[in-house]
Design an enzyme around this catalytic site. Structure first.
Site, PDB file in Angstrom:
ATOM      1  N   SER A 140     -21.736  25.376  -6.703  1.00  0.00           N
ATOM      2  CA  SER A 140     -23.075  24.813  -6.526  1.00  0.00           C
ATOM      3  C   SER A 140     -23.006  23.472  -5.798  1.00  0.00           C
ATOM      4  O   SER A 140     -22.028  22.722  -5.929  1.00  0.00           O
ATOM      5  CB  SER A 140     -23.756  24.638  -7.878  1.00  0.00           C
ATOM      6  OG  SER A 140     -23.019  23.763  -8.708  1.00  0.00           O
TER       7      SER A 140
ATOM      8  N   HIS B 103     -19.099  15.057 -13.653  1.00  0.00           N
ATOM      9  CA  HIS B 103     -20.096  14.730 -14.668  1.00  0.00           C
ATOM     10  C   HIS B 103     -20.410  13.237 -14.696  1.00  0.00           C
ATOM     11  O   HIS B 103     -21.221  12.785 -15.493  1.00  0.00           O
ATOM     12  CB  HIS B 103     -19.629  15.189 -16.046  1.00  0.00           C
ATOM     13  CG  HIS B 103     -19.511  16.676 -16.153  1.00  0.00           C
ATOM     14  ND1 HIS B 103     -18.340  17.341 -15.856  1.00  0.00           N
ATOM     15  CD2 HIS B 103     -20.411  17.628 -16.478  1.00  0.00           C
ATOM     16  CE1 HIS B 103     -18.536  18.647 -16.022  1.00  0.00           C
ATOM     17  NE2 HIS B 103     -19.777  18.846 -16.394  1.00  0.00           N
TER      18      HIS B 103
ATOM     19  N   LYS C 144     -34.691  14.357 -22.500  1.00  0.00           N
ATOM     20  CA  LYS C 144     -33.988  14.489 -21.215  1.00  0.00           C
ATOM     21  C   LYS C 144     -34.670  13.643 -20.138  1.00  0.00           C
ATOM     22  O   LYS C 144     -34.020  12.854 -19.433  1.00  0.00           O
ATOM     23  CB  LYS C 144     -33.970  15.954 -20.785  1.00  0.00           C
ATOM     24  CG  LYS C 144     -33.582  16.178 -19.316  1.00  0.00           C
ATOM     25  CD  LYS C 144     -33.830  17.614 -18.888  1.00  0.00           C
ATOM     26  CE  LYS C 144     -33.614  17.798 -17.398  1.00  0.00           C
ATOM     27  NZ  LYS C 144     -32.209  17.629 -16.997  1.00  0.00           N
TER      28      LYS C 144
END
Length: 787
Positions: free
Chosen positions: A459, A720, A19
């Site tokens: 969020s 995204h 990641k």
């Protein structure tokens, strides 16, 4: 002698090394060489773990820079032509553009991998798609493993599963082609999936690939066909024999793998396929063994997935061994033992957990520990009883027995108060006071929202400063009041920016939340949390699922203070934000000693208390997110109703304890909804927001055809991707939505939460979104005045 293997290993690294390497590369901080070095180090580490544990093969091909489906497309050269990339010269920059989009490109569509929380990139098929070969990354990985002295088993997604999971596209925007061809045989008209017209092309591509693998000295190719766990149309089932007959001459020995469910209906098919062996999942398909084993061919391997690749409880090794031992006389060295599916879905290594209490930790098994469980079974099968096993295998069996005994008697698992409340639930607890039409009139009178009201999913960007403050508070470096002050300052900023943008319904931004499930689980009894139990969701997005080990109970309010403070900062409505009971269940590792529906109902009651407390605190809009609602569906449609009935009931119990004027929202993302719309309607949320931008609003068509009765907010831009959608793009999507949803029922919002985005792109995208909504609002209002 039985052999041992796994279908795949987590690729992210125990400390999420992949990641951080990905994100550093995307940000331009490090170069491609550094990213590739990290990948090579992780692969070598994971192969060593498999070999050291005693597996007979290391699995190669389970590594992917973003997603294994996209990796397969890159390997075959079947990447979408609309990007203009040359498959044989595909760079990592271009590969990531396929997944994430860019200034000039819309990202590929993303959806859930069967019924898991992993997301894959959806293949885009056109009538002329070719599979002429692409990158050689897999062959480099094979060479790496062979150079280290390992026996190599390559994992590939099978051709029929790859073809099935894709969508036919009609144009260069990646829009769907919904045409279905028909053929007439003996005067009986049947529908034929147009994707199957590509079967000769994809077979040719796989033949070329498998021939290369044979030359590379690969001992076994694990070829994954999980679609066999679905209720397949007959034309797909009939495609298996000729496909594998065509592949066999050019291929290394093929182990066809099925998982995520039982495949009893295909037992005869599997026995007859021209492959070396077949793998079946005995965790999700526990009752299929007798059907599969009956008349098993004497020249075929049978691989049994007995260690759960999707949950982290220690295996009852004695029970599994008792099932397997009778098979040894029949199968001998043709019996393999392994994981039920890839271990991609569980954390990497329990040894990284130094804060879990000893009792709970003794109940658990992560990916690395599951390797030892598999090998312990192999050794027990290959000896005359456990007394002749190695000390390592014997220790695994002892630990398994101890874990089972401890869980049965632990007082922390069962809570009599929770059990008593479950027994007291009535059907009235799942009903709102009035029907939707009555409620929505009262809500509109209260809020006076304009046409096409704008909002977000919840969020806002989780900046580095937020994460640092949260981590410092968790370590005890700053006190509660200092932490509260930092989070309140962030909420002030988020509310101020939403006011500037002109959004109609606001949120507090969730700066205090690390994860939409973990945050709530940390405040509920019956949950436990890991420090490094990370699991990949998609790309570089990793989640740390909570562990539900006991009865769930809410000891005190979880969100009221934050939402109440945010509401004091604005006169506009402030949504309270909760995660729904089904998603809390689906995105956790769930106890396996009671039905899942019972656990979901316990969570629903805890959330019901929170919803009512929010209402009492003056929060008149409450969003109960259920992005995992469809994800929980059994793979076979014949088993859906039972799940959908209890999932709807759990949601309604969490939401139904409020007055008509209180508006209940829910959010769902990256799912195909059309086939479950009656149950989505039965949830009876006043407003549902859904992801639709990547499908170009195609997902909305089902809601229109169904005449979905409540309010809908289709996502008008993809969160995204770092790409900032322009006003005209969002306006075009809204116009398409207006053709399906009545204006008075249509909301405007992004696809999903904005947690992973930066502030500059977030602000710019929302500014464009509000502008698009205002343009349509002004247009409709002008039309109404003119009329």
């Amino acid at each position: 002698m039985a052999l041992a293997h796994v279908l795949g290993f987590p690729r992210i690294g125990a400390q999420r090394e992949l990641k951080f390497a990905q994100e550093s590369f995307w940000q331009g901080v490090t170069n491609e060489a550094a990213l590739r070095e990290t990948g090579a180090l992780l692969r070598a580490r994971h192969w060593k773990a498999q070999a050291d544990a005693g597996l007979d093969f290391v699995t190669v091909g389970d590594f992917a820079w973003y997603d294994q489906v996209l990796g397969t497309l890159a390997l075959l050269g079947a990447i979408p032509a609309r990007f203009g990339f040359v498959p044989q010269r595909l760079t990592l920059v271009e590969y990531f553009t396929l997944a994430r989009g860019g200034k000039q490109h819309f990202a590929m569509e993303m959806t859930k991998w069967f019924d898991t929380n992993y997301h894959y990139l959806v293949p885009e098929w056109k009538a002329d798609t070719e599979f002429n070969g692409g990158v050689d990354w897999l062959f480099e990985e094979i060479a790496e493993a062979q150079a280290l002295g390992y026996r190599v088993k390559v994992a590939l997604i099978g051709p029929l599963t790859l073809l099935y999971l894709g969508k036919m596209k009609a144009n260069d925007r990646g829009e769907l082609d919904n045409k279905v061809e028909t053929k007439v045989e003996t005067k009986v008209e049947t529908k034929v999936d147009p994707k199957l017209a590509l079967l000769p092309n994809i077979i040719a591509g796989y033949k070329k690939l498998l021939a290369q693998l044979q030359v590379s000295g690969v001992e076994v190719v694990q070829i994954d066909e999980p679609i066999l766990a679905l209720e397949l149309e007959n034309d797909w089932v009939q495609a298996f024999p000729p496909t594998y007959a065509a592949l066999k001459p050019a291929a290394p020995p093929l182990l066809l793998t099925t998982y995520f469910g039982e495949v009893k209906a295909h037992a005869a098919l599997l026995r007859g396929l021209p492959v070396m062996g077949v793998h079946v999942d005995l965790v999700r398909g526990a009752d299929q063994l007798d059907t599969i084993v009956g008349e098993w061919p004497q020249d075929k391997v049978l691989s049994l997935g007995v260690i759960d690749g999707r949950n982290l409880w220690r295996c009852d090794l004695d029970s599994v061994l008792a099932r397997l031992k009778p098979l040894q006389a029949q199968l001998g060295d043709r019996l393999w033992v392994g994981s039920s599916c890839s271990l991609l879905h569980v954390p990497v290594d329990l040894k990284c957990e130094d804060k879990l209490d000893t009792e709970l930790k003794s109940w658990l098994s992560f990916a690395t520990q599951k390797l030892s469980e598999i090998v312990a079974l192999k050794l027990a099968l290959n000896t005359n009883g456990l007394s002749n096993c190695s000390k390592v295998a014997d220790a695994e069996f002892i630990a398994s027995r101890a874990a089972l005994a401890s869980r049965k008697i632990s007082s922390r698992i069962h809570n009599r108060l929770v059990q008593k409340r479950l027994d007291s639930i009535t059907e009235a607890d799942a009903q709102r006071v009035s029907q939707f039409n009555t409620r929505i009139d009262k809500q509109q009178a209260k809020w006076n929202l304009p046409l096409f009201p704008t909002t977000t999913i919840g969020s806002f960007p989780q900046t580095q400063e937020i994460r640092i403050s949260r981590a410092a508070y968790k370590r005890g470096d700053i006190g509660h009041l200092d932490y509260l002050d930092k989070m309140r300052n962030e909420i002030r900023l988020v509310v101020q920016k939403q006011e500037e943008l002109g959004l109609d319904v606001l949120v507090h931004g969730e700066p205090e939340r690390n994860d939409m499930v973990e945050y709530f689980g940390e405040q509920l009894w019956g949950y436990a949390f890991t420090a490094n139990g990370w699991v990949q969701s998609y790309g570089s997005r990793c989640v740390k699922p909570p562990i539900i080990y006991g009865d769930v109970y809410r000891p005190e309010a979880m969100t009221v203070g934050w939402s109440q403070f945010a509401q004091t900062l604005t006169d506009k409505p402030m949504k309270g934000m909760l995660t729904g009971p089904v998603t809390m269940l689906q995105w956790s590792f769930v106890r396996d000693d009671q039905p899942r529906e019972t656990t979901a109902l316990q969570i629903a009651l805890a959330l019901r208390d929170e919803v009512r407390d929010l209402e009492r605190a003056g929060i008149g809009m409450i969003q109960i997110d259920e992005p995992a609602f469809r994800e929980g569906l059994p793979l076979k449609a014949s088993e859906w109703k039972h799940y959908l009935d209890w999932a709807v009931r759990a949601f309604r119990i969490s939401a139904a304890g409020v007055a008509d004027e209180t508006q209940i929202h829910t959010h769902m993302c990256y799912s195909e909804f059309n086939d479950i719309l009656p149950w989505i309607a039965a949830m009876d949320a006043d407003v549902i927001t859904i992801e639709t931008s990547r499908s170009d609003m195609k997902l909305l068509n089902g809601f229109g055809a169904f005449s979905y009765p409540n309010d809908i907010g289709p996502g008008v831009y993809d969160i995204h991707s770092p790409r900032v959608a322009q006003v005209d793009e969002m306006e075009r999507l809204l116009r398409k939505a207006r053709g399906v949803i009545p204006d008075r029922r249509l909301w405007v919002n992004p696809d999903c939460g904005l947690k992973t985005r930066g502030w500059p792109e977030t602000y710019a995208a929302l500014e464009n979104m509000v502008t698009a909504a205002r343009r349509l609002r002004a247009e409709v209002e002008a039309e109404l005045k003119a009329a």
